[in-house]
Write a protein that holds these residues in place. Structure first.
Motif, PDB file in Angstrom:
ATOM      1  N   SER A 138      17.522   1.428  10.365  1.00 46.43           N
ATOM      2  CA  SER A 138      18.467   0.786   9.450  1.00 46.43           C
ATOM      3  C   SER A 138      18.671  -0.674   9.828  1.00 46.43           C
ATOM      4  CB  SER A 138      19.811   1.516   9.462  1.00 46.43           C
ATOM      5  OG  SER A 138      19.653   2.865   9.068  1.00 46.43           O
ATOM      6  N   GLY A 139      18.121  -1.575   9.012  1.00 49.19           N
ATOM      7  CA  GLY A 139      18.333  -2.993   9.240  1.00 49.19           C
ATOM      8  C   GLY A 139      19.541  -3.517   8.499  1.00 49.19           C
ATOM      9  N   ALA A 140      19.875  -2.884   7.389  1.00 51.57           N
ATOM     10  CA  ALA A 140      21.064  -3.218   6.604  1.00 51.57           C
ATOM     11  C   ALA A 140      21.397  -2.004   5.744  1.00 51.57           C
ATOM     12  CB  ALA A 140      20.837  -4.449   5.738  1.00 51.57           C
ATOM     13  N   VAL A 141      22.673  -1.867   5.412  1.00 54.95           N
ATOM     14  CA  VAL A 141      23.163  -0.698   4.688  1.00 54.95           C
ATOM     15  C   VAL A 141      23.953  -1.153   3.471  1.00 54.95           C
ATOM     16  CG1 VAL A 141      24.604   1.370   4.840  1.00 54.95           C
ATOM     17  CG2 VAL A 141      23.254   0.653   6.822  1.00 54.95           C
ATOM     18  N   VAL A 142      23.653  -0.551   2.316  1.00 56.04           N
ATOM     19  CA  VAL A 142      24.342  -0.881   1.060  1.00 56.04           C
ATOM     20  C   VAL A 142      25.254   0.276   0.674  1.00 56.04           C
ATOM     21  CG1 VAL A 142      24.064  -1.403  -1.396  1.00 56.04           C
ATOM     22  CG2 VAL A 142      22.429  -2.325   0.274  1.00 56.04           C
ATOM     23  N   LEU A 143      26.468  -0.053   0.253  1.00 50.41           N
ATOM     24  CA  LEU A 143      27.380   0.970  -0.245  1.00 50.41           C
ATOM     25  C   LEU A 143      28.243   0.384  -1.358  1.00 50.41           C
ATOM     26  CD1 LEU A 143      30.333   1.442   2.269  1.00 50.41           C
ATOM     27  CD2 LEU A 143      28.477  -0.142   2.737  1.00 50.41           C
ATOM     28  N   GLY A 144      28.759   1.295  -2.183  1.00 55.32           N
ATOM     29  CA  GLY A 144      29.635   0.891  -3.279  1.00 55.32           C
ATOM     30  C   GLY A 144      31.065   0.698  -2.815  1.00 55.32           C
ATOM     31  N   ARG A 145      31.889   0.115  -3.683  1.00 53.77           N
ATOM     32  CA  ARG A 145      33.262  -0.205  -3.300  1.00 53.77           C
ATOM     33  C   ARG A 145      34.101   1.038  -3.043  1.00 53.77           C
ATOM     34  NH1 ARG A 145      37.075  -4.400  -3.475  1.00 53.77           N
ATOM     35  NH2 ARG A 145      38.902  -3.529  -2.439  1.00 53.77           N
ATOM     36  N   ARG A 146      33.915   2.080  -3.848  1.00 51.94           N
ATOM     37  CA  ARG A 146      34.723   3.281  -3.624  1.00 51.94           C
ATOM     38  C   ARG A 146      34.432   3.895  -2.257  1.00 51.94           C
ATOM     39  NH1 ARG A 146      34.393   6.485  -9.302  1.00 51.94           N
ATOM     40  NH2 ARG A 146      32.469   5.288  -9.452  1.00 51.94           N
ATOM     41  N   GLY A 183      22.874   0.994  16.844  1.00 49.10           N
ATOM     42  CA  GLY A 183      23.778  -0.144  16.908  1.00 49.10           C
ATOM     43  C   GLY A 183      24.511  -0.308  15.593  1.00 49.10           C
ATOM     44  N   LYS A 184      24.904  -1.495  15.297  1.00 43.69           N
ATOM     45  CA  LYS A 184      25.705  -1.746  14.105  1.00 43.69           C
ATOM     46  C   LYS A 184      24.929  -2.651  13.155  1.00 43.69           C
ATOM     47  CE  LYS A 184      30.022  -1.112  16.640  1.00 43.69           C
ATOM     48  NZ  LYS A 184      31.254  -1.742  17.143  1.00 43.69           N
ATOM     49  N   PRO A 185      24.283  -2.071  12.136  1.00 41.78           N
ATOM     50  CA  PRO A 185      23.561  -2.898  11.171  1.00 41.78           C
ATOM     51  C   PRO A 185      24.542  -3.672  10.290  1.00 41.78           C
ATOM     52  CG  PRO A 185      23.615  -0.624  10.426  1.00 41.78           C
ATOM     53  CD  PRO A 185      24.228  -0.639  11.789  1.00 41.78           C
ATOM     54  N   ALA A 186      24.010  -4.606   9.518  1.00 46.86           N
ATOM     55  CA  ALA A 186      24.821  -5.305   8.526  1.00 46.86           C
ATOM     56  C   ALA A 186      25.145  -4.351   7.383  1.00 46.86           C
ATOM     57  CB  ALA A 186      24.059  -6.520   8.002  1.00 46.86           C
ATOM     58  N   PHE A 187      26.344  -4.488   6.810  1.00 58.43           N
ATOM     59  CA  PHE A 187      26.764  -3.674   5.682  1.00 58.43           C
ATOM     60  C   PHE A 187      27.012  -4.580   4.478  1.00 58.43           C
ATOM     61  CE2 PHE A 187      27.800  -1.153   9.364  1.00 58.43           C
ATOM     62  CZ  PHE A 187      27.419   0.125   8.990  1.00 58.43           C
ATOM     63  N   VAL A 188      26.453  -4.190   3.332  1.00 60.24           N
ATOM     64  CA  VAL A 188      26.598  -4.948   2.099  1.00 60.24           C
ATOM     65  C   VAL A 188      27.294  -4.064   1.075  1.00 60.24           C
ATOM     66  CG1 VAL A 188      25.394  -6.171   0.252  1.00 60.24           C
ATOM     67  CG2 VAL A 188      24.532  -6.303   2.608  1.00 60.24           C
ATOM     68  N   VAL A 189      28.398  -4.538   0.527  1.00 54.96           N
ATOM     69  CA  VAL A 189      29.221  -3.754  -0.390  1.00 54.96           C
ATOM     70  C   VAL A 189      29.105  -4.346  -1.795  1.00 54.96           C
ATOM     71  CG1 VAL A 189      31.534  -2.903  -0.924  1.00 54.96           C
ATOM     72  CG2 VAL A 189      30.831  -3.203   1.474  1.00 54.96           C
ATOM     73  N   VAL A 190      28.789  -3.483  -2.770  1.00 57.14           N
ATOM     74  CA  VAL A 190      28.775  -3.886  -4.178  1.00 57.14           C
ATOM     75  C   VAL A 190      30.184  -3.722  -4.727  1.00 57.14           C
ATOM     76  CG1 VAL A 190      27.626  -3.610  -6.394  1.00 57.14           C
ATOM     77  CG2 VAL A 190      26.472  -2.871  -4.308  1.00 57.14           C
ATOM     78  N   LEU A 208      24.354  -4.797  -8.328  1.00 60.84           N
ATOM     79  CA  LEU A 208      23.621  -3.999  -7.350  1.00 60.84           C
ATOM     80  C   LEU A 208      22.313  -4.650  -6.937  1.00 60.84           C
ATOM     81  CD1 LEU A 208      23.287  -1.425  -5.704  1.00 60.84           C
ATOM     82  CD2 LEU A 208      22.458  -0.275  -7.777  1.00 60.84           C
ATOM     83  N   ALA A 209      21.569  -5.198  -7.892  1.00 57.31           N
ATOM     84  CA  ALA A 209      20.279  -5.813  -7.547  1.00 57.31           C
ATOM     85  C   ALA A 209      20.481  -6.957  -6.553  1.00 57.31           C
ATOM     86  CB  ALA A 209      19.582  -6.309  -8.807  1.00 57.31           C
ATOM     87  N   ASP A 210      21.512  -7.759  -6.752  1.00 55.70           N
ATOM     88  CA  ASP A 210      21.779  -8.856  -5.822  1.00 55.70           C
ATOM     89  C   ASP A 210      22.219  -8.327  -4.454  1.00 55.70           C
ATOM     90  OD1 ASP A 210      21.108 -10.753  -7.691  1.00 55.70           O
ATOM     91  OD2 ASP A 210      23.176 -11.263  -8.227  1.00 55.70           O
ATOM     92  N   ALA A 211      22.966  -7.233  -4.455  1.00 57.21           N
ATOM     93  CA  ALA A 211      23.382  -6.635  -3.184  1.00 57.21           C
ATOM     94  C   ALA A 211      22.170  -6.121  -2.409  1.00 57.21           C
ATOM     95  CB  ALA A 211      24.371  -5.495  -3.440  1.00 57.21           C
ATOM     96  N   VAL A 266      19.097   0.695   3.761  1.00 50.97           N
ATOM     97  CA  VAL A 266      19.518   2.056   3.457  1.00 50.97           C
ATOM     98  C   VAL A 266      20.652   2.022   2.440  1.00 50.97           C
ATOM     99  CG1 VAL A 266      20.483   4.194   4.371  1.00 50.97           C
ATOM    100  CG2 VAL A 266      18.827   2.900   5.724  1.00 50.97           C
ATOM    101  N   LEU A 267      20.450   2.691   1.316  1.00 46.76           N
ATOM    102  CA  LEU A 267      21.521   2.877   0.336  1.00 46.76           C
ATOM    103  C   LEU A 267      22.224   4.176   0.686  1.00 46.76           C
ATOM    104  CD1 LEU A 267      19.573   2.042  -2.956  1.00 46.76           C
ATOM    105  CD2 LEU A 267      20.812   0.484  -1.478  1.00 46.76           C
ATOM    106  N   MET A 268      23.406   4.082   1.260  1.00 49.81           N
ATOM    107  CA  MET A 268      24.072   5.289   1.751  1.00 49.81           C
ATOM    108  C   MET A 268      25.040   5.890   0.734  1.00 49.81           C
ATOM    109  SD  MET A 268      26.999   4.005   4.443  1.00 49.81           S
ATOM    110  CE  MET A 268      27.898   5.539   4.285  1.00 49.81           C
ATOM    111  N   GLY A 269      25.241   5.229  -0.376  1.00 48.97           N
ATOM    112  CA  GLY A 269      26.118   5.811  -1.388  1.00 48.97           C
ATOM    113  C   GLY A 269      27.236   4.870  -1.776  1.00 48.97           C
ATOM    114  N   GLY A 270      28.171   5.416  -2.523  1.00 47.93           N
ATOM    115  CA  GLY A 270      28.237   6.781  -3.002  1.00 47.93           C
ATOM    116  C   GLY A 270      27.180   7.138  -4.030  1.00 47.93           C
ATOM    117  N   GLY A 271      27.436   8.290  -4.653  1.00 49.98           N
ATOM    118  CA  GLY A 271      26.474   8.830  -5.591  1.00 49.98           C
ATOM    119  C   GLY A 271      26.163   7.905  -6.752  1.00 49.98           C
TER     120      GLY A 271
END
Length: 204
Positions: free
Chosen positions: A56-64, A87-94, A116-119, A141-146
């Motif tokens: 996991s180099g970076a993780v994407v998740l939604g606001r909820r 460790g602690k990857p970067a997290f990107v929130v849409v 989402l595409a920009d995120a 990694v897109l971890m969610g939500g659904g």
């Protein structure tokens, strides 16, 4: 090469939460059974978690989902992303608007308000930079939500779909794939344990 990997746990009837999910009940009623595998002592479950989080180099998740993990009953040192494994990857929130404050201030958060595409693009840049620093390929990694994972699949943003199929029927909740754009999948791996069947697909 940096891949975009959608990685999520799902019930046998296709739900990624139980009914009535919310900030104080992120997985909904009964939804905690979806993630039993992530806390299992089974060596295959541990390996799946370790290998996925290690890439996991970076993780994407939604606001909820952010509101759940950053909420008062959310992540801590024992239940955070890949806790004890990575460790602690970067997290990107849409999100439509960034939060006024962040409880988990020791994590690297980026809030993207332009979709989402920009995120995913921002996360790719972070993962590629982390890959360069570490000397090995790391993924987004897109971890969610659904809804976030489903929207990414619809938009053709996903290279790999990793499902952790939990042996539970929730009956209702947040569906993952209902009403989605048709996609051809190529099955790559199947790992069965007592707590989940881990399935990996290439997405075309």
């Amino acid at each position: 090469m940096t891949r975009i990997v959608a990685d999520i746990s799902v019930s046998l009837d296709g739900y990624v939460t139980g009914p009535d999910p919310g900030p104080d009940n992120g997985l909904g009623t009964g939804g905690e059974a979806l993630h039993t595998w992530a806390f299992s002592d089974d060596p295959d479950d541990r390996r799946v978690l370790r290998e996925a989080t290690a890439r996991s180099g970076a993780v994407v998740l939604g606001r909820r989902l952010f509101d759940v993990v950053d909420g008062p009953h959310g992540w801590d040192d024992t239940t955070g992303y890949g806790a004890g494994e990575v460790g602690k990857p970067a997290f990107v929130v849409v999100t439509s608007s960034p939060p006024e404050s962040v409880r988990l201030g020791d994590l690297d958060w980026t809030f993207v308000t332009t979709g989402l595409a920009d995120a995913v693009a921002a996360a790719r840049e972070r993962a590629e930079a982390a890959s360069s620093d570490s000397g090995r390929d790391l993924d987004v990694v897109l971890m969610g939500g659904g809804a976030t994972v489903g929207s990414a699949l619809d938009a053709g943003l996903v290279d790999t779909l990793s499902l952790h199929l939990a042996p539970v029927v929730l009956g209702t909740g947040t569906p993952l794939l209902t009403g989605r754009t048709p996609r051809a999948l190529v099955q790559r791996t199947v790992i069965a344990t007592t707590t989940a069947t881990h399935l990996t697909y290439d997405v075309h």
